[in-house]
Design a protein around this motif. Sequence first.
Motif, short mmCIF file in Angstrom:
data_model
loop_
_atom_site.label_atom_id
_atom_site.label_comp_id
_atom_site.label_asym_id
_atom_site.label_seq_id
_atom_site.Cartn_x
_atom_site.Cartn_y
_atom_site.Cartn_z
N ALA A 10 17.94 30.42 41.25
CA ALA A 10 17.95 30.22 42.63
C ALA A 10 17.29 28.81 42.88
O ALA A 10 16.13 28.66 42.21
N GLY A 11 17.88 27.77 43.54
CA GLY A 11 17.20 26.67 44.04
C GLY A 11 18.02 25.61 44.65
O GLY A 11 19.26 25.76 44.62
N PHE A 12 17.46 24.50 44.91
CA PHE A 12 18.10 23.40 45.36
C PHE A 12 18.70 22.42 44.24
O PHE A 12 18.06 22.43 43.23
N LEU A 13 19.75 21.89 44.39
CA LEU A 13 20.52 21.04 43.17
C LEU A 13 20.39 19.74 43.67
O LEU A 13 20.47 19.30 44.92
N SER A 14 20.03 18.82 42.90
CA SER A 14 20.16 17.45 42.64
C SER A 14 21.49 16.64 43.12
O SER A 14 22.48 17.31 42.78
#
Length: 407
Positions: free
Chosen positions: A247-251
Motif C-alpha cells: 500500500a502506498g504512493f509510487l514514484s
Amino acid sequence: MTRSLLTRSGRTFGALIAGVILLGSPAVAQESSPPASPPGNTIDIALRAAMASITLDESALPDGYAFEGETFLTAEQSASGTIEATALTDAGFVSQYVSVYTDGEETGRIRTYVTAWTDAAAAEAGFGVIEDETRAITGGALTDAETSVGEEPREVTTGTYPDPADPAASVSTVDLTFRIDRFLVGVAVESTGADGTAPDPAIADSLAAELEGRATAALGNENPERTDLALVPRVLPLGGLGTELQAGFLSPVEVEGLYGLQGSALGGFDATWSEAVGLGTEDNLAPYVAVGVTTFSSDTDATAVVDQASELTPAISGVEAAEAPTVEGAAQTVAFRFPSPATGADTIDSYRVMFAVGTSVGVIDVQGAPSPEVAEQAALALATAQVGCFAAETCAAPTLPPELTGQ
C-alpha cells in the motif's frame, strides 16, 4: 533506532508486489522487506494517506536504489526483542508504515518509516519504548547521539547489529528518529557489505530533513511532493479483504513500470496510489488482487496512457492481449491475460484491465485465480467498482465473487 523495521525472516510477497503484480517483472524479496499485514489490518483512510505520503521514494534517494516494498504494520508486527505488542498499544500505538529500497548490489538499504500514536504525548511515551535498544535488539553495538532534526524526543543511533538473515554477519546502521506532533518519523541508512563500510551519516541527515518537511506538510493536510492525500479515499480499499501486501504512493519511475510506458503522456501525472492483497491462507496467499490509480493533469494525458498500453504487452511470460472490455463509465480500456508470475503458473490464470476515466487511470490485476474466466470476471467487477469511486469522496470495500475467494 526502531528495531521493528529491521529484518523479518521469510520470503514475503509484499516485497514482490510492485515487481510482479503491477510491474510484471520478476523480483527476489530480500530478507529486509517489510512483512505483509494480516487481514483486517485497517486504520483511518486519511491517516493511511498521511503516513504513506511522508516516506521517501527513489527520486529522493541516492542513485542506484530501487523499490523493495512498503506496507503498514500492526503492533504485533512492530514488536521486537523483549518489547511486546501490549507495551506499544499501552503507550498509544496506532500503526506503523515502512518503505524499503535496496541498492543494485543488494548490500545497502534505506528504510524510511512513520509510527502514528494517538497524540503527541503518546508519541513521546512511545519513543521511550521503541528507542530502547537494550530491549529491542540482542547483540547490538549501538550508540545514541543528539540530532537537530524534528521535535523532541529525537536521536541518531549508529553502530552494528547482527544481521537476522545471517547471524554470523553484521549490519552497519545510521538510524535517525524524531517526533513531529503525533508521528515518530525516521530513516535508517544501512550496509550489509562484507567490506564493513559504514553508511555516511550525512546521507541520513539529508534524508531526515526531507522527511521532516514531508511530515509537517502531511499534518497540515498538504500534499508532500509526488503525493495526493485526496486520492487515497477514492481508491478501492483492499486491506480488509485479505493479507495486505502493498500500500502506498509510487514514484515517477515506478509509475512508468506500472504501465510499461515511457514518454510525454506520463509526464503529466500527479500521483499514484497502489494496494495489493492476498486472498488465500498464510501458506498460500493466492489468489492476489491489486489496484493502482494514477491521476493526470488532463483527460488527454490519461487517455493517451491507455492508448499507448494497447500497443504494448507487459513484460510477463505468456501474456496475450485480450479483447478490450466494456467498463461502464470508462472512456478507454485495454486488457491482458497471462499466467501469474507470482504463483509460477504455466497456464493463464490472471487478468489485467487498464481504463481511463476523466483525468484518472486505473489498473486492476487479479492473479492466480481458479480459472481465466474467474480472473476476468473479478477484475472487471473491481474495475466497475473503481470507476464508481472516482466520483465519490469515499470508497467502500468491494464485494469479491465467491468463485475467487472460495467462499
